[in-house]
Enzyme design. Structure first.
Site, PDB file in Angstrom:
ATOM      1  N   GLN A   1      -6.777  -0.797   3.206  1.00 56.39           N
ATOM      2  CA  GLN A   1      -6.127  -0.444   4.475  1.00 56.39           C
ATOM      3  C   GLN A   1      -6.805   0.766   5.120  1.00 56.39           C
ATOM      4  O   GLN A   1      -7.050   1.767   4.439  1.00 56.39           O
ATOM      5  CB  GLN A   1      -4.653  -0.124   4.241  1.00 56.39           C
ATOM      6  CG  GLN A   1      -3.907   0.067   5.549  1.00 56.39           C
ATOM      7  CD  GLN A   1      -2.467   0.494   5.345  1.00 56.39           C
ATOM      8  OE1 GLN A   1      -2.201   1.617   4.929  1.00 56.39           O
ATOM      9  NE2 GLN A   1      -1.540  -0.392   5.641  1.00 56.39           N
TER      10      GLN A   1
ATOM     11  N   LYS B   1      -0.471  -4.039   9.423  1.00 57.37           N
ATOM     12  CA  LYS B   1       0.857  -3.698   8.897  1.00 57.37           C
ATOM     13  C   LYS B   1       1.527  -2.754   9.891  1.00 57.37           C
ATOM     14  O   LYS B   1       0.927  -1.781  10.331  1.00 57.37           O
ATOM     15  CB  LYS B   1       0.724  -3.037   7.527  1.00 57.37           C
ATOM     16  CG  LYS B   1       2.067  -2.708   6.886  1.00 57.37           C
ATOM     17  CD  LYS B   1       1.901  -2.498   5.389  1.00 57.37           C
ATOM     18  CE  LYS B   1       3.189  -2.127   4.695  1.00 57.37           C
ATOM     19  NZ  LYS B   1       3.656  -0.782   4.990  1.00 57.37           N
TER      20      LYS B   1
ATOM     21  N   CYS C   1       2.285   3.931   9.763  1.00 58.14           N
ATOM     22  CA  CYS C   1       2.528   5.239   9.147  1.00 58.14           C
ATOM     23  C   CYS C   1       3.328   6.139  10.103  1.00 58.14           C
ATOM     24  O   CYS C   1       2.905   6.391  11.238  1.00 58.14           O
ATOM     25  CB  CYS C   1       1.214   5.915   8.772  1.00 58.14           C
ATOM     26  SG  CYS C   1       1.518   7.497   7.960  1.00 58.14           S
TER      27      CYS C   1
ATOM     28  N   ALA D   1       0.448   5.496  -0.154  1.00 55.05           N
ATOM     29  CA  ALA D   1      -0.375   6.693  -0.262  1.00 55.05           C
ATOM     30  C   ALA D   1       0.095   7.511  -1.462  1.00 55.05           C
ATOM     31  O   ALA D   1       1.296   7.676  -1.678  1.00 55.05           O
ATOM     32  CB  ALA D   1      -0.251   7.509   1.022  1.00 55.05           C
TER      33      ALA D   1
ATOM     34  N   ASP E   1      12.659  -2.969   1.191  1.00 61.15           N
ATOM     35  CA  ASP E   1      13.877  -3.160   0.398  1.00 61.15           C
ATOM     36  C   ASP E   1      13.866  -4.431  -0.461  1.00 61.15           C
ATOM     37  O   ASP E   1      14.925  -4.954  -0.803  1.00 61.15           O
ATOM     38  CB  ASP E   1      15.132  -3.158   1.284  1.00 61.15           C
ATOM     39  CG  ASP E   1      15.245  -1.899   2.139  1.00 61.15           C
ATOM     40  OD1 ASP E   1      14.594  -0.889   1.795  1.00 61.15           O
ATOM     41  OD2 ASP E   1      15.967  -1.923   3.149  1.00 61.15           O
TER      42      ASP E   1
ATOM     43  N   PRO F   1       0.855  -1.190   0.000  1.00 60.96           N
ATOM     44  CA  PRO F   1       0.000   0.000   0.000  1.00 60.96           C
ATOM     45  C   PRO F   1       0.889   1.237   0.000  1.00 60.96           C
ATOM     46  O   PRO F   1       1.820   1.323   0.800  1.00 60.96           O
ATOM     47  CB  PRO F   1      -0.753  -0.121   1.331  1.00 60.96           C
ATOM     48  CG  PRO F   1       0.148  -0.925   2.224  1.00 60.96           C
ATOM     49  CD  PRO F   1       0.925  -1.852   1.315  1.00 60.96           C
TER      50      PRO F   1
ATOM     51  N   GLY G   1       7.213  -2.374  -2.656  1.00 64.84           N
ATOM     52  CA  GLY G   1       6.666  -1.021  -2.742  1.00 64.84           C
ATOM     53  C   GLY G   1       7.391  -0.187  -3.763  1.00 64.84           C
ATOM     54  O   GLY G   1       7.088  -0.222  -4.959  1.00 64.84           O
ATOM     55  N   ARG G   2       8.407   0.555  -3.310  1.00 67.24           N
ATOM     56  CA  ARG G   2       9.044   1.540  -4.180  1.00 67.24           C
ATOM     57  C   ARG G   2       9.593   0.958  -5.477  1.00 67.24           C
ATOM     58  O   ARG G   2       9.561   1.622  -6.513  1.00 67.24           O
ATOM     59  CB  ARG G   2      10.140   2.273  -3.397  1.00 67.24           C
ATOM     60  CG  ARG G   2       9.554   3.219  -2.341  1.00 67.24           C
ATOM     61  CD  ARG G   2      10.603   3.654  -1.350  1.00 67.24           C
ATOM     62  NE  ARG G   2      11.101   2.527  -0.568  1.00 67.24           N
ATOM     63  CZ  ARG G   2      12.112   2.582   0.276  1.00 67.24           C
ATOM     64  NH1 ARG G   2      12.766   3.717   0.436  1.00 67.24           N
ATOM     65  NH2 ARG G   2      12.488   1.513   0.971  1.00 67.24           N
TER      66      ARG G   2
HETATM   67  C1  LIG Z   1       5.103   6.911  -1.214  1.00 63.85           C
HETATM   68  C2  LIG Z   1       4.854   5.872  -0.157  1.00 63.85           C
HETATM   69  C3  LIG Z   1       3.608   5.791   0.428  1.00 63.85           C
HETATM   70  C4  LIG Z   1       3.354   4.814   1.395  1.00 63.85           C
HETATM   71  N1  LIG Z   1       2.103   4.713   1.921  1.00 63.85           N
HETATM   72  C5  LIG Z   1       1.809   3.691   2.773  1.00 63.85           C
HETATM   73  C6  LIG Z   1       0.476   3.481   3.214  1.00 63.85           C
HETATM   74  O1  LIG Z   1      -0.468   4.194   2.844  1.00 63.85           O
HETATM   75  N2  LIG Z   1       0.268   2.460   4.088  1.00 63.85           N
HETATM   76  C7  LIG Z   1       1.282   1.636   4.523  1.00 63.85           C
HETATM   77  O2  LIG Z   1       1.043   0.714   5.303  1.00 63.85           O
HETATM   78  N3  LIG Z   1       2.545   1.801   4.088  1.00 63.85           N
HETATM   79  C8  LIG Z   1       2.831   2.793   3.215  1.00 63.85           C
HETATM   80  N4  LIG Z   1       4.096   2.918   2.724  1.00 63.85           N
HETATM   81  C9  LIG Z   1       5.129   1.931   3.132  1.00 63.85           C
HETATM   82  C10 LIG Z   1       5.202   0.784   2.123  1.00 63.85           C
HETATM   83  O3  LIG Z   1       4.010   0.036   2.106  1.00 63.85           O
HETATM   84  C11 LIG Z   1       6.371  -0.165   2.429  1.00 63.85           C
HETATM   85  O4  LIG Z   1       6.169  -0.792   3.653  1.00 63.85           O
HETATM   86  C12 LIG Z   1       7.718   0.579   2.467  1.00 63.85           C
HETATM   87  O5  LIG Z   1       7.841   1.464   1.371  1.00 63.85           O
HETATM   88  C13 LIG Z   1       8.902  -0.386   2.441  1.00 63.85           C
HETATM   89  O6  LIG Z   1       8.877  -1.187   1.298  1.00 63.85           O
HETATM   90  P1  LIG Z   1       9.769  -0.872  -0.030  1.00 63.85           P
HETATM   91  O7  LIG Z   1      11.201  -0.823   0.415  1.00 63.85           O
HETATM   92  O8  LIG Z   1       9.471  -2.071  -0.915  1.00 63.85           O
HETATM   93  O9  LIG Z   1       9.316   0.409  -0.588  1.00 63.85           O
HETATM   94  C14 LIG Z   1       4.375   3.895   1.787  1.00 63.85           C
HETATM   95  C15 LIG Z   1       5.629   4.012   1.192  1.00 63.85           C
HETATM   96  C16 LIG Z   1       5.881   4.971   0.233  1.00 63.85           C
HETATM   97  C17 LIG Z   1       7.249   5.021  -0.411  1.00 63.85           C
END
Ligand SMILES: Cc1cc2nc3c(=O)[nH]c(=O)nc-3n(C[C@H](O)[C@H](O)[C@H](O)COP(=O)(O)O)c2cc1C
Length: 351
Positions: A78, A147, A108, A26, A210, A24, A232-233
């Site tokens: 969520q 989460k 968050c 935002a 990551d 997820p 995510g990213r």
């Molecule tokens: C732009 C952005 C928005 C995010 N929004 C949410 C969110 O709404 N809810 C949530 O549980 N995590 C949110 N996250 C966290 C991601 O779900 C994830 O746990 C985090 O980025 C680590 O994973 P990654 O390294 O694959 O990006 C957000 C992350 C980013 C970068």
């Protein structure tokens, strides 16, 4: 040890067809992003965090987050908030909207959210966190997932204390992003905590943080015992990261990149309307066209164009063959009202 990412697994009664979950995010996880994620191999997709207060006030924009397409399933929506009763009411609305899972945000780190007692702040108030999970789990018949981050402060191990309590309160799955709230996105996700959490609970754990490649996904699954990895990213403007993690080889052609971007733009306009989509999409141009796919001045040029139509024309001029890829993609996509469900009328209060 090779872990098969194509194995299915379950959250309660919900079957998840792969061990890859789309995070997820935002400002990112619109319906077009989630549908695309499913097409590229994610077994589960998730909405961005939705304010339970916004749902409770029937705020029109917030209600829009509950729009679910038939080809997104399985899908988690969520919610975040700090009041068990309001969260329970929001969860009922999510269930009515057709989601498969209700996910609760205890991760968050953004002050606007934590200062209301919601998001990662709940990790420092386990009684409140458990009361929220308990109220939500008792309000709906869908499975509830949570989460969370590792804790608020750097080095915190709070997740290992709170996690088992949340399961006792009714969480059917835990997702751990093992950074502290204070860390935001700096440093590294410490998946040794994920491994410890897996040992402590008897529900599936999803590892977030990551996961950027197939090798990293395999390593985290093998060394933590997590049931699935969340991406995510790495998937921002790059759904090919998902198919690569699932085992596909090679990079997309320029035509494929442009076709996916235009499809994403068209779907986003349909979902958000032209005006909101225009600003929303700007960050995606850089994400899609970066990674050495197109020269930097081209991205800057697109961001300056006033309308989405002009962006589309400019993209097609840069990669004319994308037109054919796009036609094929649109033909393959399920279409029609039965796919692009709108909000159930009951959520608007009957009119
Ligand atoms: C732009 C952005 C928005 C995010 N929004 C949410 C969110 O709404 N809810 C949530 O549980 N995590 C949110 N996250 C966290 C991601 O779900 C994830 O746990 C985090 O980025 C680590 O994973 P990654 O390294 O694959 O990006 C957000 C992350 C980013 C970068």
């Amino acid at each position: 040890m090779q872990v098969d990412l194509r194995e299915s697994w379950r959250i309660g009664p919900v079957e998840i067809p792969s061990r890859l979950v789309l995070a997820p995010m935002a400002g990112v996880s619109v319906q077009a992003f989630r549908r695309q994620g499913r097409r590229f191999g994610a077994g589960l997709v998730c909405s961005e965090m939705v304010s339970c207060a916004g749902l409770s006030y029937k705020n029109e924009k917030t209600l829009g987050y509950l729009r679910i397409a038939a080809d997104e399933h399985p899908l988690a929506v969520q919610i975040f908030g700090s009041e068990p009763g309001v969260m329970a009411e929001a969860a009922r609305m999510v269930e009515d909207a057709g989601a498969d899972i209700v996910d609760i945000n205890f991760g968050c780190p953004v002050r606007k959210v934590t200062k209301t007692g919601a998001g990662a702040n709940c990790l420092d108030d386990p009684d409140r966190a458990c009361a929220i999970v308990d109220a939500v789990a008792n309000a709906i018949s869908l499975p509830v997932s949570v989460k969370m981050r590792r804790g608020l402060q750097n080095g915190s191990r709070t997740c290992l204390d709170v996690g088992p309590k949340l399961v006792e309160a009714g969480a059917a799955t835990l997702t751990l992003h093992p950074r502290s709230a204070k860390q935001m996105y700096t440093g590294e996700a410490d998946h040794s905590l994920t491994a410890e959490l897996v040992e402590l609970v008897d529900v599936p754990v999803i590892a977030s943080g990551d996961i950027v490649s197939r090798a990293k996904a395999q390593t985290v699954l093998a060394t933590t015992g997590a049931e699935a990895v969340m991406v995510g990213r790495a998937a921002q403007g790059n759904p090919w990261a998902l198919s690569q993690i699932m085992g596909a080889e090679g990079e997309p052609s320029r035509e494929e990149v442009v076709a996916e971007l235009i499809l994403f733009m068209r779907e986003t306009v349909r979902e958000l309307g032209e005006q909101r989509a225009t600003g929303f999409l700007k960050k995606f141009y850089g994400w899609y066209l970066g990674r050495g796919r197109f020269p930097r001045p081209f991205k800057q040029e697109l961001v300056q164009l006033p309308t989405i139509d002009e962006v589309e024309q400019r993209l097609l001029a840069a990669a004319p063959g994308a037109r054919f890829v796009l036609e094929r993609l649109e033909d393959e996509l399920p279409q029609g009202d039965e796919v692009l469900l709108d909000l159930p009328i009951s959520i608007y209060g009957g009119g």
